[in-house]
Design a protein around this motif. Structure first.
Motif, mmCIF file in Angstrom:
data_model
loop_
_atom_site.group_PDB
_atom_site.id
_atom_site.type_symbol
_atom_site.label_atom_id
_atom_site.label_comp_id
_atom_site.label_asym_id
_atom_site.label_seq_id
_atom_site.Cartn_x
_atom_site.Cartn_y
_atom_site.Cartn_z
ATOM 1 N N THR A 23 87.063 67.117 96.207
ATOM 2 C CA THR A 23 86.881 67.601 97.568
ATOM 3 C C THR A 23 87.574 66.649 98.536
ATOM 4 N N LYS A 24 87.998 67.174 99.656
ATOM 5 C CA LYS A 24 88.669 66.357 100.664
ATOM 6 C C LYS A 24 87.640 65.626 101.511
ATOM 7 N N VAL A 25 87.944 64.368 101.832
ATOM 8 C CA VAL A 25 87.040 63.534 102.627
ATOM 9 C C VAL A 25 87.798 62.998 103.830
ATOM 10 N N LEU A 26 87.037 62.627 104.862
ATOM 11 C CA LEU A 26 87.594 62.097 106.105
ATOM 12 C C LEU A 26 87.132 60.658 106.257
ATOM 13 N N LEU A 27 88.078 59.724 106.173
ATOM 14 C CA LEU A 27 87.747 58.308 106.292
ATOM 15 C C LEU A 27 87.935 57.846 107.733
ATOM 16 N N LYS A 233 75.569 55.811 90.928
ATOM 17 C CA LYS A 233 74.807 56.997 91.272
ATOM 18 C C LYS A 233 75.006 57.296 92.751
ATOM 19 N N LEU A 234 75.558 58.460 93.031
ATOM 20 C CA LEU A 234 75.873 58.816 94.407
ATOM 21 C C LEU A 234 74.699 59.506 95.085
ATOM 22 N N LYS A 235 74.625 59.303 96.381
ATOM 23 C CA LYS A 235 73.583 59.943 97.178
ATOM 24 C C LYS A 235 74.264 60.890 98.156
ATOM 25 N N TYR A 236 73.831 62.143 98.146
ATOM 26 C CA TYR A 236 74.413 63.155 99.023
ATOM 27 C C TYR A 236 73.402 63.563 100.081
ATOM 28 N N GLU A 237 73.846 63.570 101.340
ATOM 29 C CA GLU A 237 73.002 63.971 102.461
ATOM 30 C C GLU A 237 73.485 65.319 102.972
ATOM 31 N N PRO A 238 72.823 66.409 102.568
ATOM 32 C CA PRO A 238 73.321 67.746 102.917
ATOM 33 C C PRO A 238 73.283 68.047 104.409
ATOM 34 N N GLU A 239 72.344 67.436 105.145
ATOM 35 C CA GLU A 239 72.240 67.746 106.570
ATOM 36 C C GLU A 239 73.480 67.281 107.321
ATOM 37 N N GLU A 240 73.967 66.106 106.991
ATOM 38 C CA GLU A 240 75.153 65.569 107.648
ATOM 39 C C GLU A 240 76.428 65.820 106.847
ATOM 40 N N LYS A 260 76.944 73.778 97.692
ATOM 41 C CA LYS A 260 76.906 74.835 96.682
ATOM 42 C C LYS A 260 77.638 74.401 95.410
ATOM 43 N N ARG A 261 78.707 73.678 95.564
ATOM 44 C CA ARG A 261 79.453 73.224 94.393
ATOM 45 C C ARG A 261 78.702 72.110 93.652
ATOM 46 N N LEU A 262 77.986 71.276 94.390
ATOM 47 C CA LEU A 262 77.265 70.174 93.766
ATOM 48 C C LEU A 262 76.049 70.665 92.987
ATOM 49 N N LYS A 263 75.395 71.753 93.453
ATOM 50 C CA LYS A 263 74.259 72.379 92.774
ATOM 51 C C LYS A 263 73.121 71.399 92.496
ATOM 52 N N GLY A 264 72.900 70.493 93.429
ATOM 53 C CA GLY A 264 71.781 69.566 93.300
ATOM 54 C C GLY A 264 71.956 68.468 92.282
ATOM 55 N N GLU A 265 73.116 68.378 91.638
ATOM 56 C CA GLU A 265 73.351 67.329 90.648
ATOM 57 C C GLU A 265 73.679 66.000 91.336
ATOM 58 N N VAL A 266 73.445 64.908 90.622
ATOM 59 C CA VAL A 266 73.735 63.567 91.127
ATOM 60 C C VAL A 266 75.008 63.069 90.458
ATOM 61 N N GLY A 267 75.957 62.613 91.255
ATOM 62 C CA GLY A 267 77.221 62.132 90.712
ATOM 63 C C GLY A 267 77.057 60.844 89.934
ATOM 64 N N ASN A 268 77.761 60.730 88.815
ATOM 65 C CA ASN A 268 77.710 59.512 87.995
ATOM 66 C C ASN A 268 78.812 58.522 88.346
ATOM 67 N N SER A 269 79.932 58.997 88.862
ATOM 68 C CA SER A 269 81.041 58.134 89.263
ATOM 69 C C SER A 269 81.840 58.843 90.335
ATOM 70 N N ILE A 270 82.634 58.060 91.055
ATOM 71 C CA ILE A 270 83.449 58.609 92.130
ATOM 72 C C ILE A 270 84.800 57.905 92.119
ATOM 73 N N THR A 271 85.847 58.662 92.437
ATOM 74 C CA THR A 271 87.199 58.138 92.548
ATOM 75 C C THR A 271 87.775 58.583 93.880
ATOM 76 N N ILE A 272 88.160 57.622 94.703
ATOM 77 C CA ILE A 272 88.798 57.911 95.985
ATOM 78 C C ILE A 272 90.308 57.888 95.772
ATOM 79 N N ILE A 273 90.992 59.001 96.097
ATOM 80 C CA ILE A 273 92.418 59.149 95.849
ATOM 81 C C ILE A 273 93.144 59.378 97.169
ATOM 82 N N LYS A 274 94.272 58.702 97.329
ATOM 83 C CA LYS A 274 95.123 58.890 98.498
ATOM 84 C C LYS A 274 96.310 59.757 98.107
#
Length: 519
Positions: A23-27, A233-240, A260-274
Motif C-alpha cells: 500500500t502507498k504511504v505518506l511520509l 508486530k505492527l499496530k494499525y489505528e483504523p480511525e486515523e 478491508k484488506r488487512l481483515k483484522g490481521e496483525v502484521g509480522n514485518s514491514i518493508t518501506i520501499i522508495k
C-alpha cells in the motif's frame, strides 16, 4: 509447556500462509530525513557485510580445496593461499583462476571424468577438475595468508554475526565514522540477518543451480539502498488510518479502504520501499490456509507457455498476453531518445569523448529521466498484476497442473554471427528474428508467472509438476508418434493408425495435452 501443546502450535503455524499487502504511504518531512539517514547507514552495513562474506567464502573454499588435494595425493608445497577471484555469474565458476601464486591452476581435466545423472535419468560423464600445471599468464596476487575473520577481537564464523550494533560501532570508530543512530538497530537485521537481503543474495550467488543470480553489487554512487525491512508486530489505528512503526512513529496510509484488506490481521514485518511514484509499505500477514482453500474442482490440466498465447491449457484455455508493456515501451523510447540528444548536446559543449557516467543536470534532463523511471515502474506493476491475477485464476480452477519445464536461459541465448568472407559480410542465419523473439519472451515474464502459480498451488496443498519440454509440441498426444509441425500453430499427425491422422491440431494445445499426461 507440555509436548502436546508444542506440537499443536507447530501444526497451527504450518496451517498458515504468509501474504504480503502493498500500500502507498505518506511520509512527513521528518520521516523522509530519517529514511535517507537510515539508507545511508544501510549502504555502509551492506558493504561491510559483503566484505566479510568474501573473506568467509575464501576460507571455506580453501578448506574444500585442501580436502580435494589430499584425496588426489597432490603435494601442496609452493602453493600460497591468496584471495581467490570470484566471477560475476557464479561464485564457483572461474574461482580457480587466481587461487595461488605458483604456475598451477585448477582446471578441467579430460582424464578425470565424473559420473552424474541428468534430468531424464540417463547416466552421463563430464570432465572433472584437477590442479594442473598450466601455462596461463594470470596476474599474480601478492601472498596474503588467511587469518580468522575478526572484528574487535571477536571471530566471525557467519554473516549473521554482524547483526550487532555495538560490534558495528566499533568498526565505524576505527574508520573515524560517527556511531550508528539508535534507530538503525531496528533495520540492520533486514540486511545481514537470517532473512536479510544480503544473506539471501549471497546464498543465491553461491548456489550453482541458480545461475541467473550474479555477484551482489557494492553500494555506492550508482547503487544505493531504497528499501528498509523490519520484523515487528505492527499496530494499525483504523480511525486515523495510520500504522505505528518503530523508528518512524505513525505513518499515514494513502489508501482509504486499507482496513478491508488487512481483515483484522496483525502484521509480522514491514518493508518501506522508495519508488519513483512515492513510498510504499509491504506488510506481511499470516493467512489461514483453511479459510483460503476452496472446494476441490476435480480438474487437472497441462500448461504450455508461449509468446503469442502466454498460456494454453489442455482444456482449451487460450490466454492472450498483456499489451500494456508494449505501449509503455513506446513512450519510454521517446523519452530515451530525447534524453540521449540532450546528453550528446552537453557532451559536445564540454568537448568530452563520451557520455558514459552522465547524470541529469538540466531541468529537461531531469524531467525525461524521471518520466522514464515512472514509466518503467508502471510497466513492472502492470506485468506483476497480470501475472498475479492469471496465477490466481489457474490455482482456483484446477487441482493439479503440469507446467512445461522451460529453460529460459537457453531460450534467450543469441545466435552468433556467421562471417562468410574477410570483408565482414555475414550470412543470414535468423539472428535478427531470434533477437526479436528474445525481446518478446522477456516482455511476457513467463518465469514469474510460473513461480507465482507454483507458490499458490503449494500453499493450498495442490499438486504442481514440471513436465519435460523437449519435443512436447512435435509429438501427437493421441498416439505418441512424432508428427509434422508445418507452421508455428499447425500440427499434423503422420501415423496412419491414429484417429487424428492428417487432422490439423493447434501445436500449443497438443503440447499442453502432452504435459497433462505427465500427471
Amino acid at each position: 509447556m507440555s509436548s502436546n501443546k508444542i506440537k499443536t502450535d507447530k501444526k497451527a503455524d504450518a496451517d498458515k500462509n504468509v501474504k504480503t499487502i502493498k500500500t502507498k504511504v505518506l511520509l512527513t518531512p521528518e520521516q523522509l530525513k530519517i529514511f535517507d539517514r537510515l539508507c545511508a547507514e544501510a549502504d555502509w552495513v551492506w558493504n561491510e557485510g559483503l566484505k566479510v562474506a568474501f573473506q568467509l567464502h575464501n576460507r571455506k573454499y580453501y578448506d574444500w580445496l585442501d580436502k580435494q588435494l589430499e584425496k588426489q595425493g597432490i603435494d601442496t608445497e609452493g602453493i600460497i593461499k591468496a584471495p581467490i577471484y570470484l566471477s560475476e555469474s557464479n561464485a564457483f565458476s572461474g574461482a580457480s583462476c587466481r587461487i595461488a601464486t605458483c604456475d598451477r591452476t585448477w582446471a578441467r581435466d579430460p582424464d578425470n571424468p565424473i559420473t552424474y545423472t541428468n534430468k531424464t535419468g540417463k547416466t552421463c560423464k563430464k570432465n572433472g577438475y584437477r590442479l594442473l600445471n598450466g601455462d596461463n599468464n594470470w596476474q599474480r596476487i601478492p601472498p596474503e595468508p588467511f587469518k580468522p575473520v575478526t572484528i574487535a577481537g571477536k571471530e566471525l564464523t557467519k554473516l549473521q554475526s554482524l547483526d550487532n550494533v555495538g560490534l558495528l560501532n566499533t568498526v565505524r570508530e576505527a574508520q573515524d565514522l560517527p556511531k550508528l543512530t539508535p534507530k538503525s538497530s531496528d533495520w540492520i537485521g533486514g540486511i545481514v540477518g537470517v532473512q536479510g537481503k544480503l544473506t539471501k543474495a549471497w546464498k543465491a550467488y553461491l548456489d550453482v543451480k541458480q545461475k541467473k543470480f550474479s555477484k551482489p553489487k557494492w553500494r555506492g554512487r550508482d547503487i544505493k539502498t531504497d528499501s528498509l525491512m523490519q520484523s515487528q508486530k505492527l499496530k494499525y489505528e483504523p480511525e486515523e488510518n495510520e500504522i505505528v512503526v518503530q523508528t518512524f512513529g505513525k505513518i499515514q496510509i494513502a489508501e482509504k479502504d486499507f482496513a478491508k484488506r488487512l481483515k483484522g490481521e496483525v502484521g509480522n514485518s514491514i518493508t518501506i520501499i522508495k519508488q519513483p511514484s512515492g513510498f510504499y509499505a509491504c506488510i506481511a500477514i499470516s493467512e489461514s490456509v483453511a479459510e483460503k482453500a476452496k472446494k476441490p474442482t476435480g480438474r487437472i490440466a497441462g500448461i504450455d507457455p508461449g509468446v503469442k498465447n502466454i498460456v494454453v491449457s489442455s482444456n482449451g484455455l487460450f490466454v492472450k498476453p498483456e499489451q500494456t508493456r508494449e505501449r509503455l515501451e513506446r513512450h519510454i523510447l521517446k523519452h530515451q531518445k530525447e534524453l540521449s540528444r540532450l546528453y550528446e548536446k552537453r557532451r559536445q559543449r564540454l568537448e568530452l569523448p563520451s557520455t558514459k557516467g552522465f547524470k541529469p543536470e538540466s531541468l529537461k534532463e531531469k524531467y525525461h529521466a524521471k518520466r522514464i523511471a515512472r514509466l518503467q515502474e508502471q510497466m513492472r506493476n502492470s506485468i506483476s498484476a497480470f501475472n498475479h491475477k492469471l496465477s490466481t485464476r489457474l490455482t482456483r480452477t484446477h487441482d493439479e497442473l503440469a507446467w512445461e519445464d522451460t529453460n529460459f536461459q537457453n531460450m534467450l541465448q543469441q545466435l552468433k554471427d556467421a562471417p562468410i568472407d574477410e570483408r565482414e559480410n555475414y550470412a543470414k542465419n535468423g539472428r535478427s528474428a531470434k533477437r526479436g523473439l528474445n525481446k518478446s519472451l522477456k516482455r511476457r515474464s513467463i518465469g514469474q508467472l510460473r513461480e507465482l502459480t507454483k507458490q499458490k498451488m503449494e500453499a493450498l496443498g495442490k499438486r504442481f509438476e514440471l513436465s519435460p519440454a523437449p519435443s512436447s509440441s512435435q509429438i501427437c498426444h493421441c498416439c505418441g508418434q512424432k508428427g509434422d509441425r508445418r507452421t508455428q500453430s499447425a500440427f499434423y499427425c503422420l501415423n496412419e493408425g491414429c484417429q487424428l491422422f492428417s487432422v490439423e491440431q493447434h501445436a500449443d494445445l497438443n503440447a499442453a495435452k502432452n504435459h497433462q499426461s505427465y500427471l
